[in-house]
Design an enzyme around this catalytic site. Structure first.
Site, PDB file in Angstrom:
ATOM      1  CG  HIS A 134      -1.178  -4.215   2.941  1.00  0.00           C
ATOM      2  ND1 HIS A 134      -1.675  -5.380   3.475  1.00  0.00           N
ATOM      3  CD2 HIS A 134      -2.256  -3.463   2.626  1.00  0.00           C
ATOM      4  CE1 HIS A 134      -3.003  -5.330   3.484  1.00  0.00           C
ATOM      5  NE2 HIS A 134      -3.393  -4.166   2.966  1.00  0.00           N
ATOM      6  CD  GLU A 135      -2.095   0.269   0.872  1.00  0.00           C
ATOM      7  OE1 GLU A 135      -2.857   0.231  -0.109  1.00  0.00           O
ATOM      8  OE2 GLU A 135      -2.487   0.107   2.048  1.00  0.00           O
ATOM      9  CG  HIS A 191      -4.515  -3.556  -1.630  1.00  0.00           C
ATOM     10  ND1 HIS A 191      -5.320  -4.665  -1.496  1.00  0.00           N
ATOM     11  CD2 HIS A 191      -4.429  -3.012  -0.383  1.00  0.00           C
ATOM     12  CE1 HIS A 191      -5.689  -4.787  -0.219  1.00  0.00           C
ATOM     13  NE2 HIS A 191      -5.154  -3.796   0.481  1.00  0.00           N
ATOM     14  CG  HIS A 220      -7.512  -7.084   3.062  1.00  0.00           C
ATOM     15  ND1 HIS A 220      -8.407  -6.117   3.433  1.00  0.00           N
ATOM     16  CD2 HIS A 220      -6.344  -6.435   2.814  1.00  0.00           C
ATOM     17  CE1 HIS A 220      -7.804  -4.931   3.413  1.00  0.00           C
ATOM     18  NE2 HIS A 220      -6.557  -5.094   3.040  1.00  0.00           N
TER      19      HIS A 220
HETATM   20  N1  TQI Z   1      -5.685   1.115   4.101  1.00  0.00           N
HETATM   21  C1  TQI Z   1      -6.601   0.099   3.704  1.00  0.00           C
HETATM   22  C2  TQI Z   1      -5.802  -1.125   3.176  1.00  0.00           C
HETATM   23  O1  TQI Z   1      -4.861  -0.921   2.413  1.00  0.00           O
HETATM   24  C3  TQI Z   1      -7.539   0.548   2.604  1.00  0.00           C
HETATM   25  C4  TQI Z   1      -8.555  -0.516   2.321  1.00  0.00           C
HETATM   26  C5  TQI Z   1      -9.572  -0.879   3.117  1.00  0.00           C
HETATM   27  C6  TQI Z   1      -8.600  -1.385   1.214  1.00  0.00           C
HETATM   28  N2  TQI Z   1     -10.249  -1.918   2.542  1.00  0.00           N
HETATM   29  C7  TQI Z   1      -9.683  -2.241   1.386  1.00  0.00           C
HETATM   30  C8  TQI Z   1      -7.825  -1.509   0.089  1.00  0.00           C
HETATM   31  C9  TQI Z   1     -10.004  -3.259   0.488  1.00  0.00           C
HETATM   32  C10 TQI Z   1      -8.144  -2.518  -0.824  1.00  0.00           C
HETATM   33  C11 TQI Z   1      -9.219  -3.395  -0.620  1.00  0.00           C
HETATM   34  O2  TQI Z   1      -6.138  -2.225   3.540  1.00  0.00           O
HETATM   35  S1  TQI Z   1      -5.027   1.144   5.580  1.00  0.00           S
HETATM   36  C12 TQI Z   1      -3.326  -2.310   6.366  1.00  0.00           C
HETATM   37  C13 TQI Z   1      -3.781  -3.588   6.988  1.00  0.00           C
HETATM   38  C14 TQI Z   1      -3.879  -0.132   5.676  1.00  0.00           C
HETATM   39  C15 TQI Z   1      -4.239  -1.305   6.262  1.00  0.00           C
HETATM   40  O3  TQI Z   1      -4.294   2.358   5.689  1.00  0.00           O
HETATM   41  O4  TQI Z   1      -6.055   0.911   6.546  1.00  0.00           O
HETATM   42  C16 TQI Z   1      -2.043  -2.150   5.867  1.00  0.00           C
HETATM   43  C17 TQI Z   1      -2.610   0.052   5.184  1.00  0.00           C
HETATM   44  F1  TQI Z   1      -3.919  -4.502   6.058  1.00  0.00           F
HETATM   45  F2  TQI Z   1      -2.926  -4.067   7.850  1.00  0.00           F
HETATM   46  F3  TQI Z   1      -4.915  -3.417   7.605  1.00  0.00           F
HETATM   47  C18 TQI Z   1      -1.675  -0.957   5.278  1.00  0.00           C
HETATM   48 CL1  TQI Z   1      -0.846  -3.398   5.995  1.00  0.00          CL
HETATM   49 ZN    ZN Z   2      -5.273  -3.657   2.505  1.00  0.00          ZN
END
Ligand code: TQI
Ligand code: ZN
Ligand code: ZN
Length: 169
Positions: free
Chosen positions: A126-127, A130, A136
């Site tokens: 996922h990261e 990004h 998303h």
């Molecule tokens: N980290 C968030 C994420 O990676 C950080 C974040 C929030 C973000 N809003 C964003 C990054 C907008 C970019 C753009 O989404 S997390 C998920 C998911 C996270 C969340 O640690 O909350 C995953 C890490 F998508 F499932 F919510 C991995 Cl897969």
């Molecule tokens: Zn994310």
């Protein structure tokens, strides 16, 4: 449906071979490095991009590290669960993981006896999305759908992730 960072940010079109490196790489087990390698490979398989590990975070495109709490980028980590990891836009190239999580590197997270266990590969795939410029997605089975919970494993790119990344690369 997939989305992008504002302005459809991406790695420049003369940069198809991206490098990555780990902070304090001697502290990262080979099993964890193998997880990152597999996760990058999933995106490389559907684009023209390649990814290779180098030893210096000073020169690598993507800099990866585990950090605890405030680590001086304005986005402190929060202990167990909550925020698990973050990656900023392409070319910033930062991919940070919360060192307080119970990361599962090997073995089956879905049968872990630890209720807060988090699958490293699922989060890293996922990261990387990004760091390559994807935001998303509204498609529930996609990697970029914004829900992940402990003891969940989701590592296969969905058609929606592939369509999104192929717009960029
Ligand atoms: N980290 C968030 C994420 O990676 C950080 C974040 C929030 C973000 N809003 C964003 C990054 C907008 C970019 C753009 O989404 S997390 C998920 C998911 C996270 C969340 O640690 O909350 C995953 C890490 F998508 F499932 F919510 C991995 Cl897969
Ligand atoms: Zn994310
Ligand atoms: Zn950070």
């Amino acid at each position: 449906h997939y989305s992008f960072f504002p302005g459809q940010q991406r790695w420049p079109s003369d940069r198809w071979n991206l490098t990555y490196a780990f902070y304090r790489q001697e502290s990262i087990p080979d099993t964890a490095k193998a997880v990152f390698s597999r996760a990058f490979q999933r995106w490389a398989a559907v684009t023209l991009l390649t990814f290779s590990e180098t030893t210096s975070t000073a020169t690598a495109d993507i800099k990866i590290g585990f950090f605890v709490g405030d680590h001086n980028d304005g986005e402190p980590f929060d202990g167990v669960l909550g925020t698990l990891a973050h990656a900023f836009s392409p070319t910033a190239g930062m991919l940070h993981l919360d060192g307080d999580e119970e990361w599962v590197i090997e073995g089956d997270v879905t049968t872990s006896t630890i209720s807060t266990a988090v699958d490293l590969e699922s989060v890293v795939v996922h990261e990387i999305g990004h760091v390559l410029g994807l935001g998303h997605s509204s498609v529930e089975n996609s990697i970029m759908f914004p829900t992940i919970s402990s003891r969940m494993r989701k590592v296969d790119l969905a058609a929606d992730d592939i369509q999104g990344i192929q717009v960029l690369y």
